[in-house]
Design a protein around this motif. Structure first.
Motif, PDB file in Angstrom:
ATOM      1  N   VAL A 287       0.056   4.461  -2.998  1.00 14.01           N
ATOM      2  CA  VAL A 287       0.350   5.062  -2.679  1.00 14.01           C
ATOM      3  C   VAL A 287       1.252   6.275  -3.246  1.00 14.01           C
ATOM      4  O   VAL A 287       0.753   7.545  -4.098  1.00 14.01           O
ATOM      5  CB  VAL A 287       0.307   6.110  -1.206  1.00 14.01           C
ATOM      6  CG1 VAL A 287       0.184   7.370  -0.817  1.00 14.01           C
ATOM      7  CG2 VAL A 287      -1.093   5.069  -0.678  1.00 14.01           C
TER       8      VAL A 287
ATOM      9  N   LEU B 181      -7.089   4.029  -7.090  1.00 17.14           N
ATOM     10  CA  LEU B 181      -6.965   2.773  -6.173  1.00 17.14           C
ATOM     11  C   LEU B 181      -8.164   2.060  -4.621  1.00 17.14           C
ATOM     12  O   LEU B 181      -8.148   1.512  -4.972  1.00 17.14           O
ATOM     13  CB  LEU B 181      -6.353   3.991  -4.990  1.00 17.14           C
ATOM     14  CG  LEU B 181      -4.529   4.259  -5.051  1.00 17.14           C
ATOM     15  CD1 LEU B 181      -4.236   5.862  -4.261  1.00 17.14           C
ATOM     16  CD2 LEU B 181      -3.787   3.733  -5.379  1.00 17.14           C
TER      17      LEU B 181
ATOM     18  N   TRP C 197       0.536  -1.008  -0.448  1.00 14.46           N
ATOM     19  CA  TRP C 197      -0.247  -0.368  -0.053  1.00 14.46           C
ATOM     20  C   TRP C 197       1.486   1.568   0.355  1.00 14.46           C
ATOM     21  O   TRP C 197       0.420   2.313  -0.771  1.00 14.46           O
ATOM     22  CB  TRP C 197      -0.787   0.029   1.582  1.00 14.46           C
ATOM     23  CG  TRP C 197      -2.414  -0.083   0.833  1.00 14.46           C
ATOM     24  CD1 TRP C 197      -3.010  -1.154   0.962  1.00 14.46           C
ATOM     25  CD2 TRP C 197      -3.019   0.295  -0.360  1.00 14.46           C
ATOM     26  NE1 TRP C 197      -4.250  -1.464   0.597  1.00 14.46           N
ATOM     27  CE2 TRP C 197      -4.405  -0.105  -0.357  1.00 14.46           C
ATOM     28  CE3 TRP C 197      -2.593   1.477  -0.881  1.00 14.46           C
ATOM     29  CZ2 TRP C 197      -5.703  -0.377  -1.018  1.00 14.46           C
ATOM     30  CZ3 TRP C 197      -4.094   1.900  -1.299  1.00 14.46           C
ATOM     31  CH2 TRP C 197      -5.576   0.969  -1.629  1.00 14.46           C
TER      32      TRP C 197
END
Length: 213
Positions: A143, A164, A139
């Motif tokens: 990002v 996302l 993750w």
């Protein structure tokens, strides 16, 4: 010096220009961010392989099924994203806002939601079910990839946020059906000559059956 037309743009376009202005003043980051924005997809393939390696070491059918769904669900998420992109028809920032800094080749396709972010969100969410630490690492990578797509001028912030979210949603919703079926498939394959590719040891259920005492 701020972007000269920044005051004319509000909301997401304004946020995009803040990041674009940051990119103008961080030339030392251009090479790294451009490379990651274009080729960071390869890292997520490596993360899936890492998930398979961890699940194989643990000889865990459920975790191996989760790895399989992380990969298959990602393909499904990107496929689902395509008609959305074509339906929304959102222009890229560099076609809608004059004189923005663009660090990669300009694309002729539409920008919402971001394919890159959709892929990253799906992989990262899928790997959370394989290994918590690997999922969190994934993750963080997702990002960063999303931010890099804004940084290089390819997307607005809402493009990558939607990507996302879409990737994560496909994994979470599809998992309800896919996980039991894939777990059963892995368990079946583990009884064939493919076992070495799936498990180092026999599953715990088999070991218990062989050693009941």
């Amino acid at each position: 010096m701020p972007y000269p037309l920044a005051d004319r743009y509000l909301g997401d376009a304004g946020d995009f220009l803040l990041i674009n202005n940051f990119a103008r003043h961080t030339g030392w980051l251009h090479g790294t961010m451009s490379f990651y924005a274009k080729d960071g997809v390869a890292l997520f393939a490596v993360l899936i392989i890492a998930g398979w390696w961890l699940a194989r070491r643990r000889s865990d059918s459920s975790q191996l099924a989760a790895v399989a769904w992380a990969a298959l669900g990602t393909l499904a998420a990107v496929a689902i994203n395509q008609p959305i992109v074509n339906a929304v028809h959102e222009a890229r920032p560099y076609t809608a806002i004059p004189d923005v800094l663009v660090l990669i080749s300009r694309s002729t396709d539409y920008g919402f939601p971001s394919d890159h972010a959709t892929m990253a969100g799906a992989v990262a969410t899928g790997l959370l079910y394989v290994d918590r630490k690997l999922g969190i690492l994934s993750w963080c990578a997702a990002v960063l990839l999303a931010f890099s797509r804004i940084y290089v001028g390819a997307h607005y912030p809402h493009d990558v946020a939607a990507g996302l979210a879409l990737g994560a949603a496909v994994i979470l919703i599809g998992r309800v059906v896919a996980q039991p079926a894939l777990t059963a498939a892995v368990t079946t394959l583990a009884r064939t000559r493919l076992r070495p590719a799936l498990m180092i040891a026999a599953p715990a259920s088999e070991q218990g059956a062989r050693n009941p005492g």
